[in-house]
Design a protein around this motif. Sequence first.
Motif, PDB file in Angstrom:
ATOM      1  N   PHE A  30       0.831  -1.202   0.000  1.00  0.00           N
ATOM      2  CA  PHE A  30       0.000   0.000   0.000  1.00  0.00           C
ATOM      3  C   PHE A  30       0.869   1.258   0.000  1.00  0.00           C
ATOM      4  O   PHE A  30       0.625   2.196  -0.757  1.00  0.00           O
ATOM      5  CB  PHE A  30      -0.931  -0.011   1.216  1.00  0.00           C
ATOM      6  N   ILE A  31       1.893   1.254   0.839  1.00  0.00           N
ATOM      7  CA  ILE A  31       2.783   2.417   0.908  1.00  0.00           C
ATOM      8  C   ILE A  31       3.519   2.603  -0.414  1.00  0.00           C
ATOM      9  O   ILE A  31       3.603   3.716  -0.942  1.00  0.00           O
ATOM     10  CB  ILE A  31       3.771   2.278   2.080  1.00  0.00           C
ATOM     11  N   MET A  32       4.033   1.514  -0.971  1.00  0.00           N
ATOM     12  CA  MET A  32       4.743   1.605  -2.249  1.00  0.00           C
ATOM     13  C   MET A  32       3.807   2.054  -3.371  1.00  0.00           C
ATOM     14  O   MET A  32       4.213   2.811  -4.260  1.00  0.00           O
ATOM     15  CB  MET A  32       5.392   0.265  -2.595  1.00  0.00           C
ATOM     16  N   GLU A  33       2.559   1.630  -3.308  1.00  0.00           N
ATOM     17  CA  GLU A  33       1.579   2.059  -4.309  1.00  0.00           C
ATOM     18  C   GLU A  33       1.341   3.566  -4.222  1.00  0.00           C
ATOM     19  O   GLU A  33       1.244   4.245  -5.241  1.00  0.00           O
ATOM     20  CB  GLU A  33       0.272   1.296  -4.119  1.00  0.00           C
ATOM     21  N   ARG A  34       1.233   4.087  -2.990  1.00  0.00           N
ATOM     22  CA  ARG A  34       1.058   5.533  -2.829  1.00  0.00           C
ATOM     23  C   ARG A  34       2.247   6.268  -3.459  1.00  0.00           C
ATOM     24  O   ARG A  34       2.080   7.255  -4.160  1.00  0.00           O
ATOM     25  CB  ARG A  34       0.947   5.929  -1.350  1.00  0.00           C
ATOM     26  N   LEU A  35       3.458   5.796  -3.176  1.00  0.00           N
ATOM     27  CA  LEU A  35       4.647   6.432  -3.754  1.00  0.00           C
ATOM     28  C   LEU A  35       4.623   6.353  -5.276  1.00  0.00           C
ATOM     29  O   LEU A  35       4.931   7.328  -5.965  1.00  0.00           O
ATOM     30  CB  LEU A  35       5.909   5.774  -3.193  1.00  0.00           C
ATOM     31  N   ALA A  36       4.240   5.195  -5.813  1.00  0.00           N
ATOM     32  CA  ALA A  36       4.164   5.029  -7.269  1.00  0.00           C
ATOM     33  C   ALA A  36       3.110   5.938  -7.881  1.00  0.00           C
ATOM     34  O   ALA A  36       3.236   6.359  -9.032  1.00  0.00           O
ATOM     35  CB  ALA A  36       3.876   3.565  -7.615  1.00  0.00           C
ATOM     36  N   ASP A  37       2.074   6.259  -7.102  1.00  0.00           N
ATOM     37  CA  ASP A  37       1.025   7.163  -7.576  1.00  0.00           C
ATOM     38  C   ASP A  37       1.433   8.630  -7.489  1.00  0.00           C
ATOM     39  O   ASP A  37       0.661   9.509  -7.839  1.00  0.00           O
ATOM     40  CB  ASP A  37      -0.262   6.957  -6.764  1.00  0.00           C
ATOM     41  N   GLY A  38       2.640   8.886  -6.973  1.00  0.00           N
ATOM     42  CA  GLY A  38       3.129  10.254  -6.922  1.00  0.00           C
ATOM     43  C   GLY A  38       3.041  10.928  -5.567  1.00  0.00           C
ATOM     44  O   GLY A  38       3.399  12.095  -5.430  1.00  0.00           O
ATOM     45  N   TRP A  39       2.557  10.220  -4.558  1.00  0.00           N
ATOM     46  CA  TRP A  39       2.526  10.805  -3.225  1.00  0.00           C
ATOM     47  C   TRP A  39       3.952  11.007  -2.748  1.00  0.00           C
ATOM     48  O   TRP A  39       4.837  10.208  -3.024  1.00  0.00           O
ATOM     49  CB  TRP A  39       1.819   9.882  -2.243  1.00  0.00           C
ATOM     50  N   THR A  40       4.169  12.052  -1.997  1.00  0.00           N
ATOM     51  CA  THR A  40       5.461  12.249  -1.360  1.00  0.00           C
ATOM     52  C   THR A  40       5.462  11.523  -0.014  1.00  0.00           C
ATOM     53  O   THR A  40       4.392  11.184   0.525  1.00  0.00           O
ATOM     54  CB  THR A  40       5.741  13.737  -1.116  1.00  0.00           C
ATOM     55  N   GLU A  41       6.646  11.326   0.510  1.00  0.00           N
ATOM     56  CA  GLU A  41       6.744  10.725   1.846  1.00  0.00           C
ATOM     57  C   GLU A  41       5.994  11.584   2.857  1.00  0.00           C
ATOM     58  O   GLU A  41       5.301  11.061   3.734  1.00  0.00           O
ATOM     59  CB  GLU A  41       8.216  10.589   2.235  1.00  0.00           C
ATOM     60  N   GLU A  42       6.134  12.880   2.730  1.00  0.00           N
ATOM     61  CA  GLU A  42       5.449  13.803   3.648  1.00  0.00           C
ATOM     62  C   GLU A  42       3.931  13.630   3.582  1.00  0.00           C
ATOM     63  O   GLU A  42       3.253  13.635   4.611  1.00  0.00           O
ATOM     64  CB  GLU A  42       5.846  15.248   3.341  1.00  0.00           C
ATOM     65  N   GLU A  43       3.379  13.482   2.388  1.00  0.00           N
ATOM     66  CA  GLU A  43       1.923  13.283   2.250  1.00  0.00           C
ATOM     67  C   GLU A  43       1.481  11.988   2.920  1.00  0.00           C
ATOM     68  O   GLU A  43       0.428  11.941   3.555  1.00  0.00           O
ATOM     69  CB  GLU A  43       1.532  13.261   0.770  1.00  0.00           C
ATOM     70  N   ILE A  44       2.285  10.947   2.772  1.00  0.00           N
ATOM     71  CA  ILE A  44       1.944   9.674   3.418  1.00  0.00           C
ATOM     72  C   ILE A  44       1.946   9.849   4.934  1.00  0.00           C
ATOM     73  O   ILE A  44       1.005   9.425   5.618  1.00  0.00           O
ATOM     74  CB  ILE A  44       2.921   8.560   2.986  1.00  0.00           C
ATOM     75  N   LEU A  45       2.980  10.489   5.456  1.00  0.00           N
ATOM     76  CA  LEU A  45       3.073  10.685   6.910  1.00  0.00           C
ATOM     77  C   LEU A  45       1.946  11.563   7.437  1.00  0.00           C
ATOM     78  O   LEU A  45       1.442  11.328   8.537  1.00  0.00           O
ATOM     79  CB  LEU A  45       4.440  11.269   7.272  1.00  0.00           C
ATOM     80  N   GLU A  46       1.552  12.557   6.672  1.00  0.00           N
ATOM     81  CA  GLU A  46       0.435  13.420   7.090  1.00  0.00           C
ATOM     82  C   GLU A  46      -0.879  12.658   7.113  1.00  0.00           C
ATOM     83  O   GLU A  46      -1.707  12.849   8.002  1.00  0.00           O
ATOM     84  CB  GLU A  46       0.308  14.612   6.139  1.00  0.00           C
ATOM     85  N   ASN A  47      -1.101  11.795   6.125  1.00  0.00           N
ATOM     86  CA  ASN A  47      -2.366  11.071   6.008  1.00  0.00           C
ATOM     87  C   ASN A  47      -2.433   9.813   6.865  1.00  0.00           C
ATOM     88  O   ASN A  47      -3.522   9.304   7.129  1.00  0.00           O
ATOM     89  CB  ASN A  47      -2.622  10.712   4.542  1.00  0.00           C
ATOM     90  N   TYR A  48      -1.297   9.311   7.284  1.00  0.00           N
ATOM     91  CA  TYR A  48      -1.242   8.094   8.108  1.00  0.00           C
ATOM     92  C   TYR A  48      -0.360   8.378   9.318  1.00  0.00           C
ATOM     93  O   TYR A  48       0.809   8.009   9.355  1.00  0.00           O
ATOM     94  CB  TYR A  48      -0.732   6.903   7.279  1.00  0.00           C
ATOM     95  N   PRO A  49      -0.925   9.059  10.336  1.00  0.00           N
ATOM     96  CA  PRO A  49      -0.118   9.514  11.475  1.00  0.00           C
ATOM     97  C   PRO A  49       0.497   8.384  12.309  1.00  0.00           C
ATOM     98  O   PRO A  49       1.390   8.641  13.110  1.00  0.00           O
ATOM     99  CB  PRO A  49      -1.100  10.343  12.308  1.00  0.00           C
ATOM    100  N   SER A  50       0.065   7.149  12.105  1.00  0.00           N
ATOM    101  CA  SER A  50       0.686   6.038  12.831  1.00  0.00           C
ATOM    102  C   SER A  50       2.047   5.682  12.247  1.00  0.00           C
ATOM    103  O   SER A  50       2.821   4.940  12.851  1.00  0.00           O
ATOM    104  CB  SER A  50      -0.222   4.803  12.808  1.00  0.00           C
ATOM    105  N   LEU A  51       2.370   6.247  11.077  1.00  0.00           N
ATOM    106  CA  LEU A  51       3.664   6.004  10.440  1.00  0.00           C
ATOM    107  C   LEU A  51       4.636   7.118  10.794  1.00  0.00           C
ATOM    108  O   LEU A  51       4.228   8.222  11.137  1.00  0.00           O
ATOM    109  CB  LEU A  51       3.498   5.930   8.918  1.00  0.00           C
ATOM    110  N   ASP A  52       5.921   6.809  10.711  1.00  0.00           N
ATOM    111  CA  ASP A  52       6.946   7.831  10.919  1.00  0.00           C
ATOM    112  C   ASP A  52       8.101   7.593   9.943  1.00  0.00           C
ATOM    113  O   ASP A  52       8.069   6.656   9.147  1.00  0.00           O
ATOM    114  CB  ASP A  52       7.424   7.870  12.380  1.00  0.00           C
ATOM    115  N   ARG A  53       9.093   8.438  10.009  1.00  0.00           N
ATOM    116  CA  ARG A  53      10.210   8.354   9.051  1.00  0.00           C
ATOM    117  C   ARG A  53      10.990   7.046   9.186  1.00  0.00           C
ATOM    118  O   ARG A  53      11.471   6.515   8.189  1.00  0.00           O
ATOM    119  CB  ARG A  53      11.132   9.557   9.201  1.00  0.00           C
ATOM    120  N   ASN A  54      11.131   6.524  10.390  1.00  0.00           N
ATOM    121  CA  ASN A  54      11.810   5.240  10.560  1.00  0.00           C
ATOM    122  C   ASN A  54      11.040   4.125   9.859  1.00  0.00           C
ATOM    123  O   ASN A  54      11.640   3.243   9.243  1.00  0.00           O
ATOM    124  CB  ASN A  54      11.987   4.892  12.032  1.00  0.00           C
TER     125      ASN A  54
END
Length: 81
Positions: A30-54
Amino acid sequence: MIAWEEYVEVNPEVLVGKPVIKGTRVSVEFIMERLADGWTEEEILENYPSLDRNIMQAVYSYAYETIKEVVFFSIVEKKSA
């Protein structure tokens, strides 16, 4: 490189055994799909607060580990004369 094993698990009881972030139902796919769709890491972290940079780094490390041993073959079709 971060030890992805600290963050990613494969459990047949969760998402039919797809690799997920430990303690969640968020899959690596799911995360890789978001990245492939053009989401930035920052957008993923904003939309999924249970995730972090680690966790994101662990996803990248997991993806690298799973593809580094893959052998790709090209099949060339002969053209008939």
